[in-house]
Design an enzyme around this catalytic site. Structure first.
Site, PDB file in Angstrom:
ATOM      1  N   HIS A 196       0.823  -1.207   0.000  1.00 46.43           N
ATOM      2  CA  HIS A 196       0.000   0.000   0.000  1.00 46.43           C
ATOM      3  C   HIS A 196       0.864   1.267   0.000  1.00 46.43           C
ATOM      4  O   HIS A 196       0.570   2.217  -0.702  1.00 46.43           O
ATOM      5  CB  HIS A 196      -0.931  -0.018   1.213  1.00 46.43           C
ATOM      6  CG  HIS A 196      -1.997   1.031   1.168  1.00 46.43           C
ATOM      7  ND1 HIS A 196      -3.136   0.896   0.423  1.00 46.43           N
ATOM      8  CD2 HIS A 196      -2.077   2.237   1.769  1.00 46.43           C
ATOM      9  CE1 HIS A 196      -3.883   1.974   0.561  1.00 46.43           C
ATOM     10  NE2 HIS A 196      -3.264   2.815   1.378  1.00 46.43           N
ATOM     11  N   LYS A 227      -6.861  13.470  -7.725  1.00 43.29           N
ATOM     12  CA  LYS A 227      -6.297  12.141  -7.494  1.00 43.29           C
ATOM     13  C   LYS A 227      -7.406  11.167  -7.105  1.00 43.29           C
ATOM     14  O   LYS A 227      -8.413  11.570  -6.514  1.00 43.29           O
ATOM     15  CB  LYS A 227      -5.265  12.201  -6.372  1.00 43.29           C
ATOM     16  CG  LYS A 227      -4.429  10.930  -6.249  1.00 43.29           C
ATOM     17  CD  LYS A 227      -3.424  11.099  -5.131  1.00 43.29           C
ATOM     18  CE  LYS A 227      -2.716   9.821  -4.789  1.00 43.29           C
ATOM     19  NZ  LYS A 227      -1.955   9.969  -3.561  1.00 43.29           N
ATOM     20  N   HIS A 250     -10.193   2.476  -1.204  1.00 42.39           N
ATOM     21  CA  HIS A 250     -10.401   2.085   0.201  1.00 42.39           C
ATOM     22  C   HIS A 250     -11.197   0.792   0.216  1.00 42.39           C
ATOM     23  O   HIS A 250     -12.216   0.681   0.892  1.00 42.39           O
ATOM     24  CB  HIS A 250     -11.082   3.205   0.997  1.00 42.39           C
ATOM     25  CG  HIS A 250     -10.307   3.588   2.207  1.00 42.39           C
ATOM     26  ND1 HIS A 250     -10.878   3.952   3.400  1.00 42.39           N
ATOM     27  CD2 HIS A 250      -8.968   3.637   2.427  1.00 42.39           C
ATOM     28  CE1 HIS A 250      -9.936   4.228   4.284  1.00 42.39           C
ATOM     29  NE2 HIS A 250      -8.768   4.041   3.723  1.00 42.39           N
ATOM     30  N   SER A 289      -5.343   6.855  12.958  1.00 43.71           N
ATOM     31  CA  SER A 289      -6.438   7.751  13.340  1.00 43.71           C
ATOM     32  C   SER A 289      -6.558   8.811  12.254  1.00 43.71           C
ATOM     33  O   SER A 289      -5.554   9.288  11.724  1.00 43.71           O
ATOM     34  CB  SER A 289      -6.142   8.430  14.676  1.00 43.71           C
ATOM     35  OG  SER A 289      -6.222   7.500  15.723  1.00 43.71           O
ATOM     36  N   ASP A 317      -5.251   7.378 -11.970  1.00 49.37           N
ATOM     37  CA  ASP A 317      -5.754   6.011 -12.077  1.00 49.37           C
ATOM     38  C   ASP A 317      -5.633   5.264 -10.763  1.00 49.37           C
ATOM     39  O   ASP A 317      -4.769   5.551  -9.946  1.00 49.37           O
ATOM     40  CB  ASP A 317      -5.029   5.245 -13.188  1.00 49.37           C
ATOM     41  CG  ASP A 317      -3.531   5.182 -12.951  1.00 49.37           C
ATOM     42  OD1 ASP A 317      -3.058   5.776 -11.969  1.00 49.37           O
ATOM     43  OD2 ASP A 317      -2.828   4.546 -13.758  1.00 49.37           O
ATOM     44  N   ASN A 337      -3.036   5.442  -7.562  1.00 46.67           N
ATOM     45  CA  ASN A 337      -2.964   4.535  -6.432  1.00 46.67           C
ATOM     46  C   ASN A 337      -3.062   3.102  -6.959  1.00 46.67           C
ATOM     47  O   ASN A 337      -3.661   2.858  -8.001  1.00 46.67           O
ATOM     48  CB  ASN A 337      -4.136   4.898  -5.501  1.00 46.67           C
ATOM     49  CG  ASN A 337      -4.384   3.905  -4.394  1.00 46.67           C
ATOM     50  OD1 ASN A 337      -5.460   3.343  -4.300  1.00 46.67           O
ATOM     51  ND2 ASN A 337      -3.402   3.669  -3.563  1.00 46.67           N
TER      52      ASN A 337
END
Lengths: 235, 743
Positions: free
Chosen positions: B51, B93, B97, B315, B497, B535
């Site tokens: 990630h 961007k 998730h 957080s 993308d 991402n």
């Protein structure tokens, strides 16, 4: 004319009100931070939409305690013009400047779409440029716009002709199908007994220009501009 | 307490639990010249996760085109930025998730929106629009309904509270995403050129300041969690999902923009994946500096947190910034105005090291660069055998249905094709009073107040095409997004993308990844569209296998004059209807083949990049000359569905309808001509008085064009094959999802 737009933490239609008044209606606009108490001598106070204090506890429930609200209440008590849009309407109800309350939409979902509202009373500083029975196309965007008031309060609203706009269909018929959020008697906006405080859920700040798909909100602003400047109060 | 954690011995088992390979651990030992302690191991674990570290994707990502005249900031920052003229720039961007949303749909989706918004305002841009791309299993599954409702609710609550309009998106329902939904969120912001700020730390002695929400134990190892496959045990990792507070983020956004526009900062970075760890080492690394912080100074939500937990917490709604010399007090004053926490937690150094202390006691000391330079892998790849099977598919084995009206009705109600009104009605898509084309047309359009400029934007993906032919499918994704922009009348200027794939360590998955990158790159080069950031989301697997390879493209378009905008629906009875491009000949890979015949197979449509580019140029020229009344591209459901969608406005609750009568072009199987998904096709309507000029421009650009019919009547008629009342089609289209969700 001189407008003061209050800004609470979480207000998000403050820019839209500022833009439509300053750039479209060509008026003088001041932004008033919620911690300030000086309203800067306005002719009209605008309490804008958004999510003041994140809608925590209850919509408008915390914003009413912001220092600026004491000044708004004093201003209103002296006859100054105050308009609350969406969350602004909710804050005015919580602050006791308008009767009743706004609860969760029937269906429990946030709704963003154009609606039609019918002008029920044009003898106010906020609707004098409209005809009684005229329909306005104005968008709504809220999760808690379901107007409620007890039977006694409703009678009082009617007796004093305080129901200013109702949700209707394109032709002006006030029907259950045209009621987007379950509001009592399709109520979309009301004023106080003295006619100088007005709250509504639809957004005249988003419908003041043809390019946005409707300029009917312009009639609300024109009404305020046409209202007697005698309504202005001395601080 | 911390001393006991500090005492945890770093054993091979502990290394494995941190998702690090033995050779990666050896590499860490080599970098440090000693064994890492448990806190340091945690730092490497999150920063070297897929990630954050892109270790399986970086080598291929480098082949993508990222340069262009208008690019002010390319990949490597929080968001890409492009020049749009008149001193203005646009930041945009997209980010995934997926994993958090699969476990906890409401919070997962909400924090996805929060994360991408921070990426935008961290660059100094005010967010002006949100978009999202969602994928789920079939909507008939009650579990999918719950996920879908939760994700939409989470996106709505976050964007609405922030006062950012959600103007466009797409939702696809397909078996491939059962148990592994995709939630990709995109945000767009506006800024002046001189307001651009970057995520770097420079100036020895400058204060490093933490602002925003307090740090709790939520989201620890979120990045590592996002870099593994979802399994039955995943639901036990719910603590790796963060909790959203959009009100806090609204305050953080206003305060951040006030700080940046007040010229008080050297650099700023949001704390997203890998939290304080990532923001600290990335800022130091980009600035070629070092940072020393003391975790005891970090505002904390609960007592007894260890340095390990503070550093790895995800957080939400937190930022790290470096103040300009002499501006530290002013920074604190702005934060006080917004009632936000602010704490000076460290200083910039020139050592190149990330040094972490707790009450002055050293707990971690590593080279900042080494965290941001995860190992680069070149995984093995092999062509999946199934791809050959798809190519062998014989269309003759599929019978042409007798009742084509019935087929069209079914397609209009297919949740993937049907109107997403149920979704976008829950999103405030008008706040900020800039939205000129609302959700429901090919692209959304917003204005740039005070100028004639406008921005068109769209987000698109075609996982099923990419599953059949990853190279061709990826080309088509770019082409379709650019075509949507062209249909609105704008010029595509750049894209972002989000690459959603399965486990890259499986050679077949990596084959797909490799081919998709090649397709994206070739299409972008042909159209002259740079990729300014994005991402990668890998490990999207479920017990039955990998998801369809799903590159999602967010495309940005620019209007020099926003009055040239065009919507997809017909405007007036009597207008001529034209088809630009060729009629379809194949049903391979189509939604029709899937919905009507239950098959996802065949040759996916092919795309000629030159033909496509000519089409885009024509559309832009036509829009600028005001010669077209509407333009809508043919995509899912082919020509017939596109024609039907042109017959009604997408505006919520005001679905006005206008019929159409057209001839069906071409020869050969009729279902292919009606529902096949051949590319580079657009349906336009033209005033009869403009017909001559219109045809001239189109022919000059070398685009095939045919006048096929006329707008009007209460029915949609296609040759002798389709004849249906438009109100019936509209009703199926607009109410399908609403009805299913009400069940």
């Amino acid at each position: 004319m001189r407008f003061s737009v209050t800004v609470f933490p979480g207000s998000n239609c403050d820019h839209d009100c500022e833009y439509v008044l300053r750039d479209v209606e060509k008026q003088d606009v001041q932004m008033i931070w919620h911690k300030d108490t000086d309203l800067k001598n306005p002719d009209c106070v605008v309490v804008p939409g958004g999510f003041s204090y994140g809608d925590y506890l209850r919509t408008g429930a915390i914003a009413r305690f912001s220092p600026v609200m004491k000044s708004v209440a004093d201003f209103a008590a002296k006859g100054g013009l105050v308009i609350g849009i969406c969350n602004g309407f909710q804050i005015l109800c919580e602050a006791g400047l308008l009767p009743g309350a706004l609860i969760r939409n029937k269906g429990l979902k946030f709704i963003c779409q154009n609606v039609y509202i019918r002008v029920e009373n044009n003898q106010t500083p906020f609707t004098n440029a409209c005809k009684v029975g005229q329909t306005l196309k104005i968008p709504i965007a809220h999760g808690e716009g379901n107007y409620f008031i007890d039977a006694e309060g409703l009678k009082s609203l009617k007796d004093n002709n305080q129901i200013i706009v109702r949700y209707c269909d394109e032709k002006g018929n006030v029907t259950p199908e045209a009621n987007p959020n379950g509001s009592l008697e399709n109520i979309a906006g009301i004023c106080n007994v003295n006619r100088n405080v007005f709250g509504l859920m639809p957004h005249p700040d988003r419908s003041g220009e043809d390019i946005l798909g409707s300029h009917d909100g312009h009639l609300i602003w024109q009404s305020i501009l046409a209202a007697k400047v005698g309504a202005k109060c001395a601080d | 307490m911390s001393s006991s954690i500090m005492d945890v011995e770093v054993t091979p088992k502990v290394v494995k639990e941190h998702g690090l390979k033995p050779e990666e651990y050896d590499h860490i030992v080599k970098i440090l010249g000693r064994k890492p302690n448990i806190t340091e191991l945690g730092l490497y674990s999150v920063m070297w996760s897929e990630h954050c570290g892109y270790k399986h994707s970086r080598a291929l990502l480098k082949t993508l085109p990222t340069k262009g005249d208008k690019v002010l900031q390319g990949p490597g920052e929080n968001a890409g930025i492009m020049d749009i003229g008149e001193g203005w720039a646009v930041a945009f961007k997209v980010e995934s998730h997926n994993h958090p949303s699969a476990i906890e749909p409401y919070q997962g989706a909400a924090t996805g929106v929060g994360g991408i918004l921070r990426d935008i305002f961290t660059m100094g841009a005010r967010p002006v629009a949100n978009l999202n791309s969602l994928r789920f299993g079939p909507l008939t599954d009650p579990k999918v309904k719950r996920l879908f409702a939760g994700v939409v609710h989470g996106i709505a609550d976050y964007g609405n509270c922030m006062g950012i309009p959600t103007v466009a998106g797409e939702v696809v329902f397909d078996d491939s995403y059962s148990e592994n939904c995709l939630v990709n969120a995109m945000s767009v912001g506006l800024l002046k050129h001189d307001q651009i700020i970057r995520g770097k730390a420079t100036g020895v002695g400058n204060a490093v300041i933490y602002i925003g929400a307090t740090t709790g134990r939520d989201g620890i190892h979120g990045a590592t969690f996002a870099s593994t496959e979802i399994t039955d045990e995943s639901t036990e990792k719910r603590s790796a999902v963060q909790v959203a507070d959009p009100f806090m983020e609204k305050l953080l956004m206003e305060a951040t923009l006030e700080l940046i526009h007040g010229d008080l900062l050297v650099g700023i970075q949001d704390m997203g994946a890998a939290g304080l760890t990532c923001s600290t080492c990335e800022m130091a690394s980009r600035g070629g500096a070092g940072i020393e912080i003391d975790v005891a100074k970090v505002p904390q939500r609960e007592k007894g947190m260890t340095p390990y937990e503070i550093l790895l917490s995800e957080s939400q709604e937190r930022m790290l910034l470096v103040a300009k010399p002499g501006c530290e007090q002013k920074v604190h004053d702005v934060l006080a105005k917004w009632d936000l926490h602010a704490a000076t937690i460290g200083v910039v150094t020139d050592t190149g090291r990330m040094i972490v202390k707790e009450n002055g006691k050293l707990v971690a000391d590593v080279p900042a660069d080494s965290l941001t330079e995860a190992p680069v892998y070149h995984p093995a790849k092999s062509e999946p055998a199934i791809l050959k099977e798809y190519k062998k598919f014989d269309e003759a084995t599929v019978a042409v249905p007798k009742d084509l009206n019935e087929v069209l009705e079914k397609l209009m109600a297919d949740p993937t094709i049907a109107s997403k009104r149920w979704v976008y009605r829950q999103y405030d898509h008008m706040v900020r009073s800039n939205t000129l084309i609302r959700p429901g047309s090919d692209a959304a359009v917003i204005r740039v107040k005070g100028t004639q400029l406008g921005l068109a934007m769209t987000i698109d993906g075609l996982g099923s095409y990419c599953a059949l032919d990853p190279y061709e499918g990826a080309k088509i994704v770019v082409a379709e997004a650019a075509r949507n922009i062209a249909c609105s009348g704008a010029q595509a200027i750049g894209m972002t993308d989000c690459l959603n794939f399965g486990n890259p360590e499986k050679p077949e998955v990596y084959y797909y990844f490799d081919r998709v990158i090649a397709g994206l790159g070739d299409a972008c080069r042909a159209f002259g569209i740079p990729i300014t950031g994005g991402n990668v989301s890998l490990y999207n697997e479920n017990p039955t296998g990998a998801i369809d390879p799903t590159p999602i493209v967010g495309m940005m378009g620019l209007f020099q004059n926003v009055e040239n905008r065009v919507t997809q629906w017909f405007k007036k009875e009597g207008d001529f209807i034209y088809l630009l491009g060729e009629i379809g000949q194949s049903i391979g890979g189509s939604r029709y083949l899937k919905v009507t015949h239950g098959k996802k197979t065949g040759l996916c449509p092919t795309l000629n990049l030159e033909t496509e580019l000519k089409l885009h140029k024509s559309l832009k020229a036509l829009a600028e000359s005001h010669l077209i009344q509407s333009a809508h591209d043919c995509s899912d459901g082919g020509f017939a569905v596109a024609l039907a969608e042109s017959c009604f406005t997408g505006v919520t609750h005001e679905a006005q309808v206008l019929g159409a009568t057209v001839t069906l072009l071409g020869t050969g199987r009729v279902d292919a001509r009606l529902f096949g998904e051949a590319q580079s096709r657009v349906i336009v309507s033209v005033k009869p008085s403009d017909a001559v000029k219109f045809e001239e421009i189109v022919k000059k650009n070398g685009v095939p064009v045919e006048r096929i019919g006329v707008v009007g009547g209460a029915e949609m008629v296609i040759g002798s094959e389709v004849k249906l009342p438009v109100v019936k089609l509209a009703d199926l289209f607009f109410t399908s999802i609403e009805k299913t969700m009400a069940l």
